[in-house]
Design a protein around this motif. Structure first.
Motif, PDB file in Angstrom:
ATOM      1  N   ARG A 199       0.763  -1.152   0.065  1.00 41.64           N
ATOM      2  CA  ARG A 199      -0.071  -0.026  -0.131  1.00 41.64           C
ATOM      3  C   ARG A 199       0.998   1.405   0.134  1.00 41.64           C
ATOM      4  N   GLN A 200       0.597   2.052  -0.953  1.00 37.54           N
ATOM      5  CA  GLN A 200       1.485   3.420  -1.149  1.00 37.54           C
ATOM      6  C   GLN A 200       0.755   4.600  -0.308  1.00 37.54           C
ATOM      7  N   GLY A 201       1.723   5.197   0.546  1.00 38.36           N
ATOM      8  CA  GLY A 201       1.238   6.683   1.019  1.00 38.36           C
ATOM      9  C   GLY A 201       2.353   7.765   1.038  1.00 38.36           C
ATOM     10  N   LYS A 202       2.122   8.851   1.679  1.00 34.55           N
ATOM     11  CA  LYS A 202       2.931   9.828   1.369  1.00 34.55           C
ATOM     12  C   LYS A 202       3.672  10.041   2.827  1.00 34.55           C
ATOM     13  N   ARG A 203       5.016  10.427   3.069  1.00 33.18           N
ATOM     14  CA  ARG A 203       5.763  10.969   4.146  1.00 33.18           C
ATOM     15  C   ARG A 203       5.868  12.245   3.943  1.00 33.18           C
ATOM     16  N   PHE A 204       5.576  13.097   5.208  1.00 35.87           N
ATOM     17  CA  PHE A 204       6.130  14.324   5.164  1.00 35.87           C
ATOM     18  C   PHE A 204       7.195  14.668   6.353  1.00 35.87           C
ATOM     19  N   GLU A 205       8.351  15.213   6.123  1.00 36.92           N
ATOM     20  CA  GLU A 205       9.219  15.413   7.067  1.00 36.92           C
ATOM     21  C   GLU A 205       9.133  16.766   7.323  1.00 36.92           C
ATOM     22  N   ILE A 206       8.806  17.351   8.307  1.00 31.56           N
ATOM     23  CA  ILE A 206       8.647  18.818   8.565  1.00 31.56           C
ATOM     24  C   ILE A 206       9.911  19.375   9.601  1.00 31.56           C
ATOM     25  N   GLU A 207      10.631  20.202   9.307  1.00 34.03           N
ATOM     26  CA  GLU A 207      11.542  20.828  10.245  1.00 34.03           C
ATOM     27  C   GLU A 207      10.695  22.077  10.725  1.00 34.03           C
ATOM     28  N   VAL A 208      11.003  22.248  12.256  1.00 31.87           N
ATOM     29  CA  VAL A 208      10.217  23.197  12.882  1.00 31.87           C
ATOM     30  C   VAL A 208      11.141  24.384  13.328  1.00 31.87           C
ATOM     31  N   ASP A 209      10.915  25.473  12.836  1.00 38.72           N
ATOM     32  CA  ASP A 209      11.960  26.690  13.277  1.00 38.72           C
ATOM     33  C   ASP A 209      11.697  26.684  14.886  1.00 38.72           C
ATOM     34  N   GLY A 210      12.605  27.012  15.586  1.00 37.47           N
ATOM     35  CA  GLY A 210      12.577  27.156  16.908  1.00 37.47           C
ATOM     36  C   GLY A 210      12.322  25.844  17.701  1.00 37.47           C
ATOM     37  N   GLY A 211      12.278  24.660  17.079  1.00 39.32           N
ATOM     38  CA  GLY A 211      12.131  23.337  17.779  1.00 39.32           C
ATOM     39  C   GLY A 211      10.958  22.812  18.008  1.00 39.32           C
ATOM     40  N   VAL A 212      10.665  21.636  18.139  1.00 37.22           N
ATOM     41  CA  VAL A 212       9.270  21.001  18.630  1.00 37.22           C
ATOM     42  C   VAL A 212       8.708  21.251  19.751  1.00 37.22           C
ATOM     43  N   THR A 213       7.698  22.117  20.107  1.00 36.03           N
ATOM     44  CA  THR A 213       6.940  22.246  21.478  1.00 36.03           C
ATOM     45  C   THR A 213       5.535  21.536  21.154  1.00 36.03           C
ATOM     46  N   GLU A 214       4.935  21.509  22.144  1.00 38.50           N
ATOM     47  CA  GLU A 214       3.511  21.093  22.480  1.00 38.50           C
ATOM     48  C   GLU A 214       2.701  22.009  21.250  1.00 38.50           C
ATOM     49  N   GLU A 215       2.888  23.067  21.395  1.00 41.88           N
ATOM     50  CA  GLU A 215       1.998  24.088  20.598  1.00 41.88           C
ATOM     51  C   GLU A 215       2.350  23.747  19.181  1.00 41.88           C
ATOM     52  N   ARG A 216       3.976  23.601  18.851  1.00 40.72           N
ATOM     53  CA  ARG A 216       4.142  23.381  17.356  1.00 40.72           C
ATOM     54  C   ARG A 216       3.319  21.957  16.872  1.00 40.72           C
ATOM     55  N   LEU A 217       3.519  21.053  17.566  1.00 46.93           N
ATOM     56  CA  LEU A 217       2.826  19.735  17.299  1.00 46.93           C
ATOM     57  C   LEU A 217       1.343  19.675  17.057  1.00 46.93           C
ATOM     58  N   VAL A 218       0.684  20.652  18.028  1.00 51.80           N
ATOM     59  CA  VAL A 218      -1.030  21.031  17.659  1.00 51.80           C
ATOM     60  C   VAL A 218      -0.991  21.498  16.262  1.00 51.80           C
ATOM     61  N   GLN A 219      -0.145  22.270  15.892  1.00 56.16           N
ATOM     62  CA  GLN A 219       0.227  23.223  14.595  1.00 56.16           C
ATOM     63  C   GLN A 219       0.127  22.433  13.581  1.00 56.16           C
ATOM     64  N   VAL A 220       1.259  21.221  13.674  1.00 52.53           N
ATOM     65  CA  VAL A 220       1.613  20.485  12.593  1.00 52.53           C
ATOM     66  C   VAL A 220       0.194  19.666  12.292  1.00 52.53           C
ATOM     67  N   LYS A 221      -0.352  19.160  13.423  1.00 54.20           N
ATOM     68  CA  LYS A 221      -1.488  18.355  13.305  1.00 54.20           C
ATOM     69  C   LYS A 221      -2.690  19.059  12.561  1.00 54.20           C
ATOM     70  N   GLU A 222      -2.866  20.080  12.891  1.00 50.32           N
ATOM     71  CA  GLU A 222      -3.928  20.960  12.206  1.00 50.32           C
ATOM     72  C   GLU A 222      -3.510  21.189  10.665  1.00 50.32           C
ATOM     73  N   ALA A 223      -2.288  21.578  10.336  1.00 49.11           N
ATOM     74  CA  ALA A 223      -1.837  21.429   9.091  1.00 49.11           C
ATOM     75  C   ALA A 223      -2.003  20.268   8.167  1.00 49.11           C
ATOM     76  N   ALA A 224      -1.796  19.225   8.841  1.00 51.52           N
ATOM     77  CA  ALA A 224      -2.003  17.708   8.236  1.00 51.52           C
ATOM     78  C   ALA A 224      -3.507  17.681   7.957  1.00 51.52           C
ATOM     79  N   GLU A 225      -4.390  18.015   8.994  1.00 46.28           N
ATOM     80  CA  GLU A 225      -5.680  17.976   8.696  1.00 46.28           C
ATOM     81  C   GLU A 225      -6.148  18.837   7.566  1.00 46.28           C
ATOM     82  N   LYS A 226      -5.732  20.043   7.387  1.00 41.89           N
ATOM     83  CA  LYS A 226      -6.096  21.038   6.323  1.00 41.89           C
ATOM     84  C   LYS A 226      -5.521  20.753   5.048  1.00 41.89           C
ATOM     85  N   LEU A 227      -4.107  20.362   5.109  1.00 41.73           N
ATOM     86  CA  LEU A 227      -3.639  20.318   3.645  1.00 41.73           C
ATOM     87  C   LEU A 227      -2.772  18.809   3.412  1.00 41.73           C
TER      88      LEU A 227
END
Lengths: 81, 81
Positions: free
Chosen positions: A37-65
């Protein structure tokens, strides 16, 4: 530095023509017994490092785009690179 | 039952237009500070379960079909599903 990875796969009940085509090609090449089964993999570098807020932001970005949540599901995890 | 996952990413020195386009879209959507690279994820169910021989077989299949090793690199790992 850590990065966030989003893995996006077609939902199990959704037909995966790409995966079927690859499975068929592998079989013709002599690689039997592999069901792909084929899918997609996104590697995301986060400015300022990975914080809880950033993780929430990435989840939202995943849902929307990054994922079409009608036919795809996604998981988010942190990786050290 | 375990499955094998092959993650394929563009090599770092290779231009990643898809990743750039997504990074731009996310920024326009208000998701700043996220730098995205896009690759492929293959989930492979193996008939008869994952053995050392099967793992070698999957690596060979990745080299020959799943990844274009001129511009992409891949990793292989086992996941419980």
């Amino acid at each position: 530095m850590a990065r966030v990875v989003v893995d996006v796969m077609p939902k199990p009940e959704i037909l995966d023509p790409q995966g079927k085509a690859i499975t068929g090609s592998l079989s013709r090449m002599g690689f039997d017994g592999l069901n792909v089964r084929q899918g997609k993999r996104f590697e995301i570098e986060v400015d300022g490092g990975v914080t809880e807020e950033r993780l929430v932001q990435v989840k939202e970005a995943a849902e929307k785009l990054l994922a079409n949540t009608v036919i795809e599901s996604f998981t988010v995890h942190i990786e050290d690179n």
